[in-house]
Motif scaffolding. Structure first.
Motif, PDB file in Angstrom:
ATOM      1  N   CYS B  81       0.837  -1.201   0.000  1.00 14.42           N
ATOM      2  CA  CYS B  81       0.000   0.000   0.000  1.00 14.42           C
ATOM      3  C   CYS B  81       0.880   1.262   0.000  1.00 14.42           C
ATOM      4  N   ALA B  82       0.257   2.404  -0.193  1.00 15.04           N
ATOM      5  CA  ALA B  82       1.001   3.673  -0.275  1.00 15.04           C
ATOM      6  C   ALA B  82       1.726   3.970   1.041  1.00 15.04           C
ATOM      7  N   ILE B  83       1.154   3.560   2.147  1.00 15.32           N
ATOM      8  CA  ILE B  83       1.779   3.843   3.460  1.00 15.32           C
ATOM      9  C   ILE B  83       3.039   2.984   3.640  1.00 15.32           C
ATOM     10  N   CYS B  84       2.937   1.706   3.318  1.00 16.83           N
ATOM     11  CA  CYS B  84       4.112   0.823   3.461  1.00 16.83           C
ATOM     12  C   CYS B  84       5.225   1.205   2.474  1.00 16.83           C
ATOM     13  N   LEU B  85       4.844   1.802   1.341  1.00 12.38           N
ATOM     14  CA  LEU B  85       5.848   2.205   0.336  1.00 12.38           C
ATOM     15  C   LEU B  85       6.496   3.550   0.658  1.00 12.38           C
ATOM     16  N   ASP B  86       5.876   4.320   1.555  1.00 16.64           N
ATOM     17  CA  ASP B  86       6.362   5.674   1.857  1.00 16.64           C
ATOM     18  C   ASP B  86       7.670   5.629   2.661  1.00 16.64           C
ATOM     19  N   PRO B  87       8.799   6.109   2.115  1.00 16.68           N
ATOM     20  CA  PRO B  87      10.086   6.022   2.824  1.00 16.68           C
ATOM     21  C   PRO B  87      10.165   6.944   4.042  1.00 16.68           C
ATOM     22  N   LYS B  88       9.243   7.911   4.137  1.00 18.40           N
ATOM     23  CA  LYS B  88       9.290   8.851   5.266  1.00 18.40           C
ATOM     24  C   LYS B  88       8.619   8.291   6.522  1.00 18.40           C
ATOM     25  N   ARG B  89       8.007   7.145   6.399  1.00 18.73           N
ATOM     26  CA  ARG B  89       7.299   6.567   7.540  1.00 18.73           C
ATOM     27  C   ARG B  89       8.266   5.974   8.575  1.00 18.73           C
ATOM     28  N   ASP B  90       7.854   6.054   9.845  1.00 20.29           N
ATOM     29  CA  ASP B  90       8.643   5.451  10.929  1.00 20.29           C
ATOM     30  C   ASP B  90       8.344   3.952  10.944  1.00 20.29           C
ATOM     31  N   THR B  91       9.323   3.145  10.550  1.00 22.23           N
ATOM     32  CA  THR B  91       9.084   1.706  10.404  1.00 22.23           C
ATOM     33  C   THR B  91       9.261   0.938  11.719  1.00 22.23           C
ATOM     34  N   SER B  92       9.504   1.677  12.819  1.00 20.35           N
ATOM     35  CA  SER B  92       9.712   0.972  14.086  1.00 20.35           C
ATOM     36  C   SER B  92       8.419   0.840  14.905  1.00 20.35           C
ATOM     37  N   SER B  93       7.356   1.489  14.461  1.00 20.44           N
ATOM     38  CA  SER B  93       6.105   1.367  15.222  1.00 20.44           C
ATOM     39  C   SER B  93       4.940   0.967  14.318  1.00 20.44           C
ATOM     40  N   ILE B  94       4.083   0.122  14.880  1.00 23.03           N
ATOM     41  CA  ILE B  94       2.905  -0.359  14.143  1.00 23.03           C
ATOM     42  C   ILE B  94       1.660   0.000  14.938  1.00 23.03           C
ATOM     43  N   LEU B  95       0.677   0.560  14.259  1.00 20.98           N
ATOM     44  CA  LEU B  95      -0.598   0.845  14.896  1.00 20.98           C
ATOM     45  C   LEU B  95      -1.624  -0.176  14.377  1.00 20.98           C
ATOM     46  N   VAL B  96      -2.244  -0.893  15.309  1.00 28.09           N
ATOM     47  CA  VAL B  96      -3.149  -1.990  14.945  1.00 28.09           C
ATOM     48  C   VAL B  96      -4.596  -1.496  14.959  1.00 28.09           C
ATOM     49  N   VAL B  97      -5.300  -1.708  13.860  1.00 32.82           N
ATOM     50  CA  VAL B  97      -6.709  -1.295  13.770  1.00 32.82           C
ATOM     51  C   VAL B  97      -7.567  -2.488  13.344  1.00 32.82           C
ATOM     52  N   GLU B  98      -8.884  -2.348  13.589  1.00 34.05           N
ATOM     53  CA  GLU B  98      -9.794  -3.445  13.234  1.00 34.05           C
ATOM     54  C   GLU B  98     -10.110  -3.451  11.732  1.00 34.05           C
ATOM     55  N   GLU B  99     -10.326  -2.266  11.156  1.00 38.21           N
ATOM     56  CA  GLU B  99     -10.775  -2.177   9.762  1.00 38.21           C
ATOM     57  C   GLU B  99     -10.005  -1.084   9.019  1.00 38.21           C
ATOM     58  N   PRO B 100      -9.922  -1.164   7.667  1.00 40.32           N
ATOM     59  CA  PRO B 100      -9.254  -0.111   6.898  1.00 40.32           C
ATOM     60  C   PRO B 100      -9.900   1.266   7.115  1.00 40.32           C
ATOM     61  N   SER B 101     -11.211   1.292   7.387  1.00 42.13           N
ATOM     62  CA  SER B 101     -11.877   2.589   7.581  1.00 42.13           C
ATOM     63  C   SER B 101     -11.313   3.313   8.812  1.00 42.13           C
ATOM     64  N   THR B 102     -10.928   2.555   9.836  1.00 42.86           N
ATOM     65  CA  THR B 102     -10.311   3.161  11.026  1.00 42.86           C
ATOM     66  C   THR B 102      -8.946   3.731  10.657  1.00 42.86           C
ATOM     67  N   LEU B 103      -8.209   2.963   9.848  1.00 46.90           N
ATOM     68  CA  LEU B 103      -6.879   3.414   9.401  1.00 46.90           C
ATOM     69  C   LEU B 103      -6.995   4.769   8.696  1.00 46.90           C
ATOM     70  N   HIS B 104      -7.997   4.895   7.833  1.00 52.70           N
ATOM     71  CA  HIS B 104      -8.134   6.145   7.081  1.00 52.70           C
ATOM     72  C   HIS B 104      -8.549   7.305   7.981  1.00 52.70           C
ATOM     73  N   ALA B 105      -9.355   7.012   9.005  1.00 55.78           N
ATOM     74  CA  ALA B 105      -9.731   8.073   9.960  1.00 55.78           C
ATOM     75  C   ALA B 105      -8.488   8.573  10.695  1.00 55.78           C
ATOM     76  N   ILE B 106      -7.601   7.652  11.080  1.00 54.61           N
ATOM     77  CA  ILE B 106      -6.379   8.038  11.798  1.00 54.61           C
ATOM     78  C   ILE B 106      -5.413   8.765  10.854  1.00 54.61           C
ATOM     79  N   GLU B 107      -5.345   8.292   9.616  1.00 55.19           N
ATOM     80  CA  GLU B 107      -4.486   8.956   8.632  1.00 55.19           C
ATOM     81  C   GLU B 107      -4.913  10.410   8.407  1.00 55.19           C
TER      82      GLU B 107
END
Lengths: 249, 211
Positions: B81-107
């Motif tokens: 996905c675009a988030i995993c491909l983004d080199p500016k992302r902090d790859t040391s932390s993972i935020l766990v969500v139930e559904e993609p819709s939650t991910l987009h709200a947080i984004e």
């Protein structure tokens, strides 16, 4: 009666539509009732965090007819039993209890004894206690409250006194013990149930829920009683209960 | 522009034939009732052919081209996905969500700049949804591969969300990562006096030092 005001335990809270919830409550005066909490999943909901299962609530429900799905106009938390939510084993025991009540009761069939048993059952669940045993004892009581008490005094097939036939078998389908002779003829699936296990179930049935903590079951008695009650409950309602093993992977 | 009268019953004004079929399809969508579906169907009929077909094409492309990210299971248009491909992302932390819709709200809030993991559900002691039914094993595998220092559990504050958070903590802590839970309690802008017992309890439990 369009407006229902009652106290009750939340058995289930299901997501419905975009932002609503359908809540199932077990109450002493109306039995199992359901209502829609409009907008319950929105940020500015007036229901707050009250609609979660296991909570004791005061409920106001508007129903056009007794058969229709009501609208929850107000709901206030009386007790949250929040310790249930802090441990997976305790949560599973509570889930078993509410699911038993939900599965074995029909809508609008009040049973104050069942309600009191449920409240005491949920209150008894503490992380330091043997919650699996609490759920088992609760199961024995629930079956008694709904007219499904297993038959132990005589053979469920031929009616002969059970004491004459030791060891005994338990038939989940027939809902009681089966004598040796009937067992030999074959009456479906049968489970081993010793005299000690029958005595344990009878004693659990006689004791009130607050006094059940005095009962202890270990070894083969525990395994026999758990297996028999699980199979019998499935035979009665046709639904399985949540298991404690589901969290082990 | 299409002839509206030909698709409308003269007897009761209800849409007929093809229009009825479109209404039936629209009414399946979440939040769309019979009246709204009917209004949308009439709007689509009246609108330019080109515009209506653009909508149909967009739906077709979504169904044909959208897949799931092989790493976090977010929706993607390729293996990642675009988030995993983004080199500016902090790859040391993972935020766990139930559904993609939650991910987009947080984004949209821009509050988190790490990676995500979508579980597609939550554990439910009531409904018998166990760890094998959601994507908890994928998350464990990601943590075991190394490079992750913190897992933030952002499941819903429900019985199911709580069960999932407890389970993930039990499984991930032994792997040597910090496991945290998003804070919950009094919503911003709310009067505390209107908060219920559970919300107040959680907000006091989750209090933090000032200054």
């Amino acid at each position: 009666m369009p407006l229902v005001r009652t106290r009750g335990i939340i058995l289930r809270s299901l997501k419905w539509g975009d932002a609503d919830r359908i809540v199932t409550v077990y109450s002493p005066n109306f039995g199992k009732i359901r209502g829609v909490a409009r907008g319950a999943r929105r940020m500015k909901t007036r229901f707050g965090g009250v609609l979660e299962p296991f909570g004791l609530v005061d409920l106001s429900l508007f129903q056009k007819t007794p058969e229709s799905l009501g609208q929850i106009s107000q709901i206030d938390l009386v007790a949250s039993y929040s310790s249930i939510r802090e441990n997976l084993t305790v949560m599973t025991a509570a889930a078993r209890m509410v699911k038993m009540v939900e599965a074995i009761t029909v809508d609008r069939d009040p049973n104050p004894g069942m309600y009191t048993t449920l409240v005491h059952g949920l209150k008894s669940l503490r992380p330091e206690a043997d919650v699996a045993l609490s759920a088992l004892l609760f199961q024995i009581h629930v079956l008694g409250h709904t007219g499904f008490r297993p038959q132990f005094d005589s053979c469920t097939e031929c009616g002969q006194l059970a004491k004459q036939h030791i060891p005994q078998w338990f038939s989940p389908r027939l809902g009681g013990v089966v004598c040796h002779d009937c067992g030999q003829r074959g009456v479906g699936r049968m489970l081993s149930l010793s005299k000690g296990s029958v005595a344990f179930i009878e004693q659990a049935r006689r004791l009130s829920i607050p006094n059940l903590s005095r009962l202890k079951a270990i070894g083969s008695v525990r395994i026999e009683v758990e297996t028999a009650m699980e199979a019998y409950f499935y035979a009665v309602v046709g639904k399985s209960l949540p298991t404690f093993e589901q969290w082990v992977s | 522009m299409a002839d509206i009268t030909s698709s409308t019953s003269k007897a009761n004004g209800q849409p007929q034939g093809l229009l009825m079929r479109l209404t039936r399809e629209l009414v399946r969508l979440p939040g769309i009732g019979q009246k709204t579906a009917q209004r949308l169907a009439f709007h689509l009929m009246k609108t330019d052919t080109e515009e209506a077909l653009r909508l149909a094409e967009a739906i077709r492309e979504v169904k044909e081209k959208i897949t799931f990210c092989t790493q976090c299971r977010n929706i993607a248009e390729g293996p990642l996905c675009a988030i995993c491909l983004d080199p500016k992302r902090d790859t040391s932390s993972i935020l766990v969500v139930e559904e993609p819709s939650t991910l987009h709200a947080i984004e949209q809030s821009r509050a988190f700049r790490g990676l995500y993991h979508v579980l597609y559900g939550a554990l439910s002691p009531l409904d018998g949804v166990g760890p094998a039914d959601i994507r908890t094993h994928d998350l464990e595998n990601r943590v075991q591969q190394g490079g992750i220092t913190e897992v933030i559990v952002a499941t819903n504050p429900t019985i199911e969300g709580e069960a999932t958070a407890i389970y993930l903590t039990k499984r991930l802590k032994p792997l040597g990562v910090k496991v945290s839970r998003i804070a919950y309690g009094i919503p911003v802008g709310m009067d505390i006096e209107y908060a219920d017992e559970v919300t107040l309890l959680k907000s006091i439990e989750g209090r933090r030092d000032l200054g």
